[in-house]
Structure formats: C-alpha cells, structure tokens
Write an enzyme that holds these catalytic residues in place. Structure first.
Site, mmCIF file in Angstrom:
data_model
loop_
_atom_site.group_PDB
_atom_site.id
_atom_site.type_symbol
_atom_site.label_atom_id
_atom_site.label_comp_id
_atom_site.label_asym_id
_atom_site.label_seq_id
_atom_site.Cartn_x
_atom_site.Cartn_y
_atom_site.Cartn_z
ATOM 1 N N THR A 1 -26.874 8.381 69.622
ATOM 2 C CA THR A 1 -28.158 9.070 69.774
ATOM 3 C C THR A 1 -29.204 8.171 70.437
ATOM 4 O O THR A 1 -29.118 6.942 70.337
ATOM 5 C CB THR A 1 -28.656 9.504 68.371
ATOM 6 O OG1 THR A 1 -30.026 9.888 68.456
ATOM 7 C CG2 THR A 1 -28.554 8.366 67.362
ATOM 8 N N ASP A 2 -30.207 8.814 71.035
ATOM 9 C CA ASP A 2 -31.329 8.044 71.603
ATOM 10 C C ASP A 2 -32.229 7.475 70.503
ATOM 11 O O ASP A 2 -33.072 6.613 70.769
ATOM 12 C CB ASP A 2 -32.156 8.910 72.568
ATOM 13 C CG ASP A 2 -32.787 10.153 71.929
ATOM 14 O OD1 ASP A 2 -32.541 10.415 70.734
ATOM 15 O OD2 ASP A 2 -33.533 10.860 72.633
ATOM 16 N N GLU A 3 -32.048 7.961 69.249
ATOM 17 C CA GLU A 3 -32.965 7.547 68.183
ATOM 18 C C GLU A 3 -32.819 6.064 67.844
ATOM 19 O O GLU A 3 -33.705 5.482 67.231
ATOM 20 C CB GLU A 3 -32.778 8.434 66.941
ATOM 21 C CG GLU A 3 -32.975 9.895 67.294
ATOM 22 C CD GLU A 3 -33.176 10.837 66.125
ATOM 23 O OE1 GLU A 3 -33.594 10.392 65.049
ATOM 24 O OE2 GLU A 3 -32.917 12.040 66.312
ATOM 25 N N TYR B 1 -31.250 7.213 59.203
ATOM 26 C CA TYR B 1 -30.278 7.812 60.129
ATOM 27 C C TYR B 1 -30.100 6.943 61.367
ATOM 28 O O TYR B 1 -28.977 6.533 61.703
ATOM 29 C CB TYR B 1 -30.721 9.226 60.526
ATOM 30 C CG TYR B 1 -29.993 9.763 61.757
ATOM 31 C CD1 TYR B 1 -28.620 10.000 61.725
ATOM 32 C CD2 TYR B 1 -30.686 10.003 62.950
ATOM 33 C CE1 TYR B 1 -27.950 10.475 62.857
ATOM 34 C CE2 TYR B 1 -30.021 10.475 64.083
ATOM 35 C CZ TYR B 1 -28.657 10.709 64.029
ATOM 36 O OH TYR B 1 -27.996 11.168 65.141
ATOM 37 N N LYS C 1 -26.839 4.733 62.694
ATOM 38 C CA LYS C 1 -26.199 4.964 63.996
ATOM 39 C C LYS C 1 -26.238 3.682 64.823
ATOM 40 O O LYS C 1 -25.279 3.351 65.539
ATOM 41 C CB LYS C 1 -26.887 6.109 64.750
ATOM 42 C CG LYS C 1 -26.666 7.484 64.170
ATOM 43 C CD LYS C 1 -25.212 7.944 64.206
ATOM 44 C CE LYS C 1 -24.697 8.195 65.612
ATOM 45 N NZ LYS C 1 -23.320 8.768 65.590
HETATM 46 P P1 NAD Z 1 -23.446 17.707 62.561
HETATM 47 O O1 NAD Z 1 -24.131 17.193 61.331
HETATM 48 O O2 NAD Z 1 -23.672 19.109 62.994
HETATM 49 O O3 NAD Z 1 -21.853 17.550 62.395
HETATM 50 C C1 NAD Z 1 -21.256 16.399 61.867
HETATM 51 C C2 NAD Z 1 -19.796 16.722 61.557
HETATM 52 O O4 NAD Z 1 -19.182 15.529 61.064
HETATM 53 C C3 NAD Z 1 -19.625 17.795 60.469
HETATM 54 O O5 NAD Z 1 -18.618 18.710 60.864
HETATM 55 C C4 NAD Z 1 -19.196 17.006 59.245
HETATM 56 O O6 NAD Z 1 -18.376 17.743 58.363
HETATM 57 C C5 NAD Z 1 -18.442 15.850 59.893
HETATM 58 N N1 NAD Z 1 -18.417 14.643 59.040
HETATM 59 C C6 NAD Z 1 -19.464 14.089 58.346
HETATM 60 N N2 NAD Z 1 -19.045 12.996 57.680
HETATM 61 C C7 NAD Z 1 -17.717 12.848 57.973
HETATM 62 C C8 NAD Z 1 -16.727 11.900 57.593
HETATM 63 N N3 NAD Z 1 -17.023 10.886 56.767
HETATM 64 N N4 NAD Z 1 -15.482 12.040 58.078
HETATM 65 C C9 NAD Z 1 -15.163 13.074 58.897
HETATM 66 N N5 NAD Z 1 -16.054 14.016 59.278
HETATM 67 C C10 NAD Z 1 -17.325 13.892 58.822
HETATM 68 O O7 NAD Z 1 -23.818 16.667 63.696
HETATM 69 P P2 NAD Z 1 -23.991 16.913 65.267
HETATM 70 O O8 NAD Z 1 -25.377 17.329 65.536
HETATM 71 O O9 NAD Z 1 -22.856 17.727 65.752
HETATM 72 O O10 NAD Z 1 -23.841 15.424 65.796
HETATM 73 C C11 NAD Z 1 -22.584 14.901 66.190
HETATM 74 C C12 NAD Z 1 -22.768 13.467 66.671
HETATM 75 O O11 NAD Z 1 -23.691 13.456 67.759
HETATM 76 C C13 NAD Z 1 -23.377 12.551 65.597
HETATM 77 O O12 NAD Z 1 -22.746 11.310 65.692
HETATM 78 C C14 NAD Z 1 -24.840 12.451 65.978
HETATM 79 O O13 NAD Z 1 -25.358 11.210 65.580
HETATM 80 C C15 NAD Z 1 -24.753 12.553 67.496
HETATM 81 N N6 NAD Z 1 -25.949 13.100 68.162
HETATM 82 C C16 NAD Z 1 -26.518 14.267 67.735
HETATM 83 C C17 NAD Z 1 -27.608 14.794 68.433
HETATM 84 C C18 NAD Z 1 -28.242 16.101 68.023
HETATM 85 O O14 NAD Z 1 -29.267 16.484 68.600
HETATM 86 N N7 NAD Z 1 -27.685 16.859 67.097
HETATM 87 C C19 NAD Z 1 -28.108 14.128 69.540
HETATM 88 C C20 NAD Z 1 -27.490 12.954 69.952
HETATM 89 C C21 NAD Z 1 -26.401 12.461 69.260
HETATM 90 P P1 TYD Z 2 -34.803 17.578 64.156
HETATM 91 O O1 TYD Z 2 -34.230 18.842 64.694
HETATM 92 O O2 TYD Z 2 -34.669 17.303 62.694
HETATM 93 O O3 TYD Z 2 -34.244 16.382 65.045
HETATM 94 P P2 TYD Z 2 -34.678 14.801 65.068
HETATM 95 O O4 TYD Z 2 -35.517 14.492 63.901
HETATM 96 O O5 TYD Z 2 -33.334 14.153 65.014
HETATM 97 O O6 TYD Z 2 -35.380 14.607 66.386
HETATM 98 O O7 TYD Z 2 -36.353 17.569 64.492
HETATM 99 C C1 TYD Z 2 -36.823 17.654 65.820
HETATM 100 C C2 TYD Z 2 -38.327 17.480 65.757
HETATM 101 O O8 TYD Z 2 -38.895 18.604 65.076
HETATM 102 C C3 TYD Z 2 -38.756 16.249 64.982
HETATM 103 O O9 TYD Z 2 -39.900 15.692 65.620
HETATM 104 C C4 TYD Z 2 -39.127 16.796 63.610
HETATM 105 C C5 TYD Z 2 -39.632 18.181 63.928
HETATM 106 N N1 TYD Z 2 -39.416 19.202 62.887
HETATM 107 C C6 TYD Z 2 -40.482 20.004 62.453
HETATM 108 O O10 TYD Z 2 -41.631 19.870 62.919
HETATM 109 N N2 TYD Z 2 -40.234 20.951 61.500
HETATM 110 C C7 TYD Z 2 -39.007 21.122 60.950
HETATM 111 O O11 TYD Z 2 -38.845 21.981 60.040
HETATM 112 C C8 TYD Z 2 -37.915 20.318 61.410
HETATM 113 C C9 TYD Z 2 -36.528 20.482 60.841
HETATM 114 C C10 TYD Z 2 -38.172 19.374 62.392
#
Ligand code: NAD
Ligand code: TYD
Length: 356
Positions: free
Chosen positions: A134-136, A160, A164
């Site tokens: 992630t970019d975070e 988080y 990561k």
């Molecule tokens: P998500 O929470 O929707 O899905 C995570 C999945 O991992 C779930 O299916 C969960 O059951 C599985 N999981 C959790 N712990 C596990 C373990 N110990 N062993 C096996 N499986 C396990 O997450 P996502 O949004 O799909 O993110 C996927 C990846 O992408 C993550 O690594 C996250 O850090 C990264 N990422 C997410 C975003 C975003 O905007 N959602 C952006 C950039 C990077």
């Molecule tokens: P989120 O989807 O939780 O992603 P991340 O925190 O990983 O960027 O949140 C996106 C942005 O939206 C973040 O700045 C927090 C904000 N947010 C709200 O304002 N209200 C909400 O209920 C949620 C879930 C997020």
C-alpha cells in the site's frame, strides 16, 4: 503451471482471481485464504465448478500448510494479497495486524524460500514472489508536496501501515539476503465491485440506500488517490509478467480527491440512478463525525516508473470507475444483503462446522 494467490477471497484478491481466470489461456489458481470476516466466497461464486480454481481455507502463517500446498501444486509464482487491511480496525485492535501482516508474511516467505531453494535452476530463475502493498507505508503528504515515488522514505503512521511496512521490509530482505526473486507493488486506495462495506465508498453506498447517516471523519478534506480495482489487477499482472526482480512499483490513478468530494459524487450518482422516494438528495444524510486518531491527511502516488518501464496505465478515469461501482452495488443487492446480514459466512459453518 499454476499460480498461488493468498487472500483471494478478499476485495482485491477476489477481483484479481476473477480477472485472471477470465482469460481462457490463464494458468490455474490455487487460492489460499483464511476467510476472516473480510473473506467472502460469494465473490467467487461464478467460479463454482471451474477446475482451474482450487480454493483452500488456511492461514499464511501456517508454514507447514503453505509448504504442503507449494509442494503439491508447484506454482511458478506466489502473489500475496492476504492481510488485515482496515485502518480503523488496526486502531481498535492492532494485534491481528501484527499477526497476519508481519508474522504471516514472514512465515509465508520462509515457506516460499524453502520451496524455491528446492527448484531446478531454470524454475528458480522463472519463479516470482509478488507482494501486494500500500501507499500508506509512505506516511502523510502536506499540501503541494510531491507524490510518493518508490524511493520516498517509509513513515507509516497507523498500526495497519506500520505492519505493512514491516512486511515490505521483510520481502526486500529476502531478496537481498537469500536472492528470492521478489516484486513489490505499493498501490493507492482501491474502489470497485466486491468491496467490503466498512471502507469509505461501499459504506457510503449501502448506508445511503438504507437511509442511514453517511459518516465523514472530521472536515472530510483528507485526500486519497483513488484507483479502480481492475486497474490495480492489470498493474499486478503486468508487474508479474515484466517487472524487474527486486524492484518496487508504485501503482496509482492520478486521481487525488478529498473524501467529501467522493461522498458528494456517490450521492449525486445515487440521486441520478436510484433517487430517494422523497425526491431529496442523499447528500442530506451526510454527517460529520469525530476524526480518526492520527488520520493521514494526504496520499498521492507517482506511478511514472510503472508507466515508463512497463507501459502500464489505468483504463478507467475516476468518473467512469465510480459510475460502474455505484451501478454494480445497485445491481447486486443479494451480495450486499448477505454481507450485511453475515450470511456470506455460512459457508464456513457448512464446510467446517465451525463458528465463523
Ligand atoms: P481485504 O481485507 O478485502 O481482504 C483480505 C483477504 O485476506 C481476506 O479474504 C481475508 O480472509 C484474507 N486473510 C486475512 N488474513 C489472512 C491470513 N492470515 N491468511 C490467509 N488469508 C488471510 O483486503 P484488500 O482490500 O483486498 O487488500 C488486499 C491487499 O492489498 C492487502 O495486502 C492490502 O494491504 C493491499 N492494498 C489494499 C488497498 C485498498 O484500497 N483496499 C490499497 C493498496 C493495497
Ligand atoms: P478507508 O476506506 O478506510 O481507507 P484508508 O483509511 O485505508 O485510506 O478510508 C478512506 C478515507 O475515508 C480515509 O481518509 C478515512 C475516510 N473515512 C470516512 O471519512 N468515513 C468513514 O466512515 C470511513 C470508513 C472512512
């Protein structure tokens, strides 16, 4: 040839598996997922009966289990999507994040290192471990500061992002120390189909439709850089195919938006596609609530390396992607209802007789 995907029942992993197998020539996928609350097999419903998809419920931290799977299926790549991914949950309960994102990644790397070490030299050279991050990890930008490049200092601010960051460092170390052929992608905020409604965009859609408040943290002026999930998946496929071993690639959509702007856009699309019965705008449901502790103010990704080296660019603009996303949620009330009622977890009970 097979690939092993971890976390393939989650939002991004699920979209990745569906997109990958949409190609009739694609290699089969072994999908290892623990099925936490974020894992949802409903997402993979369309793959029922498809022999190219083997689902295994299991933990990436279970090195023995992972080793057995690797030996059995002999994948030519492992793609690690598995993680605890929600910042708010990491604030109220950080331990699960350390367990999966740090210890889990470590155990997975150990199992992969042992497997890779036993491959014949040609297979060793062709093998890839792709870590999805992630970019975070780069922390928060001030207004006017340049977007994150791959050499930006790591400054994670939440449990988080810190967990990561730790996993990214381990992946890097396994390349430098053991020569494991790794690739890392650091992507900005994703949105799109099958997104669990605890994250901003799906939460706003489902709450709006249910007549509930739309909780905007603080002033709503925090900025995120939004990318349609299928563009993230195409970037991962491209990096897997042609990325230089040991390199990091930032993935982003050049779409910086303030949260309040996102919420307004979602409301306006719903006003157009499914107007409220009383004819008023969904914007009236917006409610400013207490800010998230330590809330990062701004993320922005500089994705030029991925574009210049590998020719990747997103297919969707924010306007096209968000319209498709809102449309998808309107067209899939069954998926949403099962997520909201918890019925998507019944599979665990049926399969394993355990409480989800
Ligand atoms: P998500 O929470 O929707 O899905 C995570 C999945 O991992 C779930 O299916 C969960 O059951 C599985 N999981 C959790 N712990 C596990 C373990 N110990 N062993 C096996 N499986 C396990 O997450 P996502 O949004 O799909 O993110 C996927 C990846 O992408 C993550 O690594 C996250 O850090 C990264 N990422 C997410 C975003 C975003 O905007 N959602 C952006 C950039 C990077
Ligand atoms: P989120 O989807 O939780 O992603 P991340 O925190 O990983 O960027 O949140 C996106 C942005 O939206 C973040 O700045 C927090 C904000 N947010 C709200 O304002 N209200 C909400 O209920 C949620 C879930 C997020």
């Amino acid at each position: 040839m097979t690939i092993l995907v971890t976390g393939g029942a989650g939002f991004i992993g699920g979209n990745f598996v569906l997109d990958w197998l949409a190609n009739p020539q694609a290699e089969p996928v072994v999908n290892l997922d623990k099925l936490t609350y974020a894992g949802n097999l409903d997402t993979l419903d369309s793959l029922t009966g498809d022999a190219r998809h083997v689902f295994v419920q299991g933990d990436i931290a279970d090195a023995e289990r992972v080793s057995r799977l690797l030996d059995q299926h002999q994948p030519r790549a492992v793609l690690n999507f598995a993680a605890e991914s929600h910042v708010d949950r990491s604030i109220s309960g950080p331990e699960a994040f350390i367990q999966t994102n740090v210890m889990g990644s470590f155990k997975l790397l150990e199992a992969v290192r042992a497997y890779w070490g036993g491959l014949a030299s040609q297979a060793q050279q062709a093998f890839r471990f792709l870590h999805v991050s992630t970019d975070e990890v780069y922390g928060s930008l001030g207004p006017g500061q340049a977007a994150f490049t791959e050499s930006h200092r790591y400054e994670p601010n939440s449990p988080y992002s810190a967990s990561k960051a730790a996993s990214d460092h381990l992946v890097r170390a396994y390349h430098h120390t053991y020569g494991l052929p790794v690739l890392t992608t650091n992507c900005s905020n994703n949105y799109g189909p099958y997104h669990f409604p605890e994250k901003l965009i799906p939460l706003m859609i489902v709450n709006a439709l249910a007549g509930k408040p739309l909780p905007v943290y603080g002033d709503g002026m925090q900025i995120r850089d939004w990318l349609y999930v299928k563009d993230h998946c195409s970037a991962i496929r491209r990096v897997l195919e042609a990325g230089r071993v040991g390199e990091v690639y930032n993935v982003g959509g050049w779409n910086e938006k303030a949260n309040i702007e996102i919420v307004h856009t979602v409301c306006d699309l719903l006003d157009e596609l499914q107007p409220r019965a009383d004819g008023l705008s969904y914007r009236g449901q917006i409610s400013h609530v207490t800010d998230r502790p330590g809330h990062d103010r701004r993320y922005a990704i500089d994705a030029r390396k991925l574009h210049d080296e590998l020719g990747w660019k997103p297919a969707e603009t924010f306007d096209t992607g968000i319209r498709q996303t809102v449309r998808w949620y309107l067209d899939h009330p069954g998926w949403v209802a099962r997520v909201q009622s918890g019925a998507y977890r019944d599979w665990l009970q049926a399969q394993y007789g355990q409480a989800a």
